[in-house]
Design an enzyme around this catalytic site. Structure first.
Site, PDB file in Angstrom:
ATOM      1  N   LYS A 290       0.849  -1.204   0.000  1.00  0.00           N
ATOM      2  CA  LYS A 290       0.000   0.000   0.000  1.00  0.00           C
ATOM      3  C   LYS A 290       0.878   1.246   0.000  1.00  0.00           C
ATOM      4  CE  LYS A 290      -0.366  -0.409   5.032  1.00  0.00           C
ATOM      5  NZ  LYS A 290      -1.214  -0.871   6.134  1.00  0.00           N
TER       6      LYS A 290
ATOM      7  N   ARG B 222     -11.134  -0.645  14.359  1.00  0.00           N
ATOM      8  CA  ARG B 222     -11.040   0.141  13.123  1.00  0.00           C
ATOM      9  C   ARG B 222     -12.118  -0.345  12.149  1.00  0.00           C
ATOM     10  NH1 ARG B 222      -5.145   0.702  10.300  1.00  0.00           N
ATOM     11  NH2 ARG B 222      -5.490  -1.487   9.781  1.00  0.00           N
TER      12      ARG B 222
ATOM     13  N   HIS C 152      -6.268  -7.586  12.664  1.00  0.00           N
ATOM     14  CA  HIS C 152      -5.064  -6.745  12.654  1.00  0.00           C
ATOM     15  C   HIS C 152      -4.683  -6.402  14.089  1.00  0.00           C
ATOM     16  CE1 HIS C 152      -2.048  -4.205  10.925  1.00  0.00           C
ATOM     17  NE2 HIS C 152      -2.580  -3.077  11.323  1.00  0.00           N
TER      18      HIS C 152
ATOM     19  N   ARG D 116       0.865 -10.778   6.782  1.00  0.00           N
ATOM     20  CA  ARG D 116       0.870  -9.563   5.957  1.00  0.00           C
ATOM     21  C   ARG D 116       2.102  -8.750   6.333  1.00  0.00           C
ATOM     22  NH1 ARG D 116      -4.003  -9.831   8.348  1.00  0.00           N
ATOM     23  NH2 ARG D 116      -3.526  -7.970   9.563  1.00  0.00           N
TER      24      ARG D 116
ATOM     25  N   TYR E 258      15.239  30.813   6.688  1.00  0.00           N
ATOM     26  CA  TYR E 258      14.036  31.509   7.182  1.00  0.00           C
ATOM     27  C   TYR E 258      14.075  31.660   8.699  1.00  0.00           C
ATOM     28  CZ  TYR E 258      11.835  30.799   2.622  1.00  0.00           C
ATOM     29  OH  TYR E 258      11.535  30.813   1.283  1.00  0.00           O
TER      30      TYR E 258
ATOM     31  N   CYS F 231      13.980  24.553   3.999  1.00  0.00           N
ATOM     32  CA  CYS F 231      13.026  25.275   3.149  1.00  0.00           C
ATOM     33  C   CYS F 231      12.226  24.253   2.334  1.00  0.00           C
ATOM     34  CB  CYS F 231      13.751  26.209   2.200  1.00  0.00           C
ATOM     35  SG  CYS F 231      14.967  27.274   2.987  1.00  0.00           S
TER      36      CYS F 231
ATOM     37  N   ASP G 177      12.476  23.646  -0.783  1.00  0.00           N
ATOM     38  CA  ASP G 177      13.264  22.976  -1.828  1.00  0.00           C
ATOM     39  C   ASP G 177      14.770  22.959  -1.572  1.00  0.00           C
ATOM     40  OD1 ASP G 177      10.755  23.148  -3.438  1.00  0.00           O
ATOM     41  OD2 ASP G 177      11.270  25.277  -3.383  1.00  0.00           O
TER      42      ASP G 177
HETATM   43  C1  LIG Z   1      -0.517  -1.760   6.863  1.00  0.00           C
HETATM   44  C2  LIG Z   1      -1.092  -3.037   7.293  1.00  0.00           C
HETATM   45  C3  LIG Z   1      -0.268  -4.161   7.455  1.00  0.00           C
HETATM   46  C4  LIG Z   1       1.234  -4.116   7.372  1.00  0.00           C
HETATM   47  O1  LIG Z   1       1.763  -3.551   8.545  1.00  0.00           O
HETATM   48  P1  LIG Z   1       3.343  -3.531   8.807  1.00  0.00           P
HETATM   49  O2  LIG Z   1       3.478  -3.065  10.190  1.00  0.00           O
HETATM   50  O3  LIG Z   1       3.909  -2.571   7.818  1.00  0.00           O
HETATM   51  O4  LIG Z   1       3.811  -4.905   8.554  1.00  0.00           O
HETATM   52  C5  LIG Z   1      -0.877  -5.372   7.733  1.00  0.00           C
HETATM   53  N1  LIG Z   1      -2.220  -5.444   7.859  1.00  0.00           N
HETATM   54  C6  LIG Z   1      -3.033  -4.394   7.743  1.00  0.00           C
HETATM   55  C7  LIG Z   1      -4.498  -4.556   7.912  1.00  0.00           C
HETATM   56  C8  LIG Z   1      -2.495  -3.146   7.471  1.00  0.00           C
HETATM   57  O5  LIG Z   1      -3.305  -2.084   7.371  1.00  0.00           O
END
Ligand SMILES: *Cc1c(COP(=O)(O)O)cnc(C)c1O
Length: 392
Positions: A38, A137, A167, A224, A269, A316, A318
């Site tokens: 992602k 969530r 998760h 994941r 700045y 800054c 850039d």
């Molecule tokens: C982003 C995400 C992950 C990966 O998390 P990491 O900490 O980068 O491994 C896994 N599962 C879900 C649902 C996520 O949103």
């Protein structure tokens, strides 16, 4: 090939392969890896890295945050399963069915609308039921209502129940009590669904990167893995010896201007830095518009000729300035390492995170599209991504 002298992010694909193999070794044999790509692969470039992972037998598919991200992988020819981890919108379902992009599902309304979209195309919508075991969530509850939902997902026409996932909210903390609790709620729900309805879920997945490092036994059918693919750490509380990781991204620039300033000169700045003695100052043509955090003003360092040079004054949009009084060999055109290794010195995403008060995940994702990505393998450039090449 272009030169990208101003700034470029180099991504080392050989190290990426090594990270993947190290992750594989840490997991039970039956556990596959879902590559989390992602946010454009946490800023590293989702397509080139997904292409690399396509070749890997133990990578069973990819996870993204939005349907758009999934579609862009399909357009690039990525063929393995793709799961959208977040909420997918009803107007996206048909496109997802057409391109075989699976969705997280967690309400009856979603199931109905997904079913309708799939049947209208004489197709099927792949679904992973999201289970809320403590993140609060998205997801169904890990109780009788969740079990009944899994049963409905398994029996709704046009829906293919491919998996279920949860998760972890605190897997990156040393204390794993809450994570273990979340894990048993998830497994408990799957058992309940089986006992009550005879529903079995093909792909069960719970672990994020932190759990891969610290709880390999929670691997189930797949993990994941996100941040660790890129060689970055989920936090400083995880076990860093569990998996040998190497950061794959380096950020390089060049000195654009050098001058010596007398004592009493203010820099950038707000004049927040004032020279106390004659100071040799270099300008670096990178700024917060590149995603280089403004929070590094007067705090951060870069590497020039293998030495640390500290940032003087504010960053800054850039450009910014650094002190090279102690590096006489530095001159206009000298390479500047903002992230990565130069000689014996190294600046990590984690160091920048700590100094700027930002999070290493956030820093990686926020490296802006103004920075071209250059992919290296075997000392050669094998691919490039210049976001300005897109005609728009
Ligand atoms: C982003 C995400 C992950 C990966 O998390 P990491 O900490 O980068 O491994 C896994 N599962 C879900 C649902 C996520 O949103």
């Amino acid at each position: 090939m272009k030169h990208y002298s101003r700034v470029r992010a180099e991504i080392d694909l050989d190290r990426f392969d090594q990270n993947l193999l190290a992750i594989r070794k840490a997991l039970p044999d039956h556990t596959s890896v879902i590559g989390v790509v992602k946010a454009d692969g946490y800023g590293h470039g989702a397509v080139p890295l997904a292409r690399r992972m396509q070749e890997c037998g133990f990578v069973s598919g990819f996870a993204v945050a939005t349907a758009q991200e999934g579609l862009s992988l399909r357009r690039a020819g990525i063929a393995k399963p793709i799961l959208v981890l977040g909420y997918s919108f009803p107007e996206e379902y048909e496109e997802m069915v057409r391109h075989q992009i699976s969705a997280a599902a967690f309400t009856d309304e979603m199931l109905e609308q997904m079913s309708r979209a799939a049947l209208s195309l004489h197709g099927e919508m792949g679904v992973h039921v999201a289970v809320d075991t403590g993140m609060s969530r998205i997801g169904v509850e890990p109780d009788e209502s969740g079990a009944a939902f899994l049963n409905r997902a398994a029996h709704t026409p046009g829906i293919c129940l491919e998996g279920a996932f949860t998760h972890f909210a605190t897997a990156d903390e040393r204390d794993k009590e809450r994570t273990n609790c979340q894990f048993s709620r998830f497994v408990g729900l799957l058992e309940l669904a089986k006992k009550r309805y005879g529903v079995t879920v093909p792909l069960r997945h719970a672990s994020n990167s932190a759990a891969v490092l610290d709880l390999p036994e929670a691997g189930l059918d797949a993990v994941r893995a996100g941040i660790i693919l890129y060689g970055l750490w989920p936090s400083d509380e995880v076990n860093r010896s569990a998996v040998q990781l190497q950061p794959i991204l380096s950020l390089y620039s060049q000195i654009s201007f050098v001058k010596t300033l007398d004592a009493g000169r203010e820099i950038s700045y707000g004049g927040t830095f004032r020279t106390e003695s004659p100071t040799r100052v270099a300008t670096v043509p990178v700024g917060y518009a590149d995603g280089y955090p403004r929070g590094l003003s007067n705090k951060g360092e870069v590497l020039i000729c293998g030495k640390r040079a500290r940032i003087l004054g504010r960053i800054c949009m850039d450009q910014f300035m650094v002190d090279i009084t102690h590096i006489p060999e530095a001159a206009q055109g000298s390479p500047v390492t903002l992230i990565g290794q130069d000689g014996a010195e190294r600046i990590t995403m984690e160091e920048l995170g700590e100094k700027s008060g930002r999070f290493n995940y956030e820093l990686a994702c926020c490296l802006s599209k103004r920075i071209p990505r250059v992919y290296r393998s075997g000392q050669k450039t094998v691919a490039e991504k210049d976001y300005f090449d897109d005609p728009g």
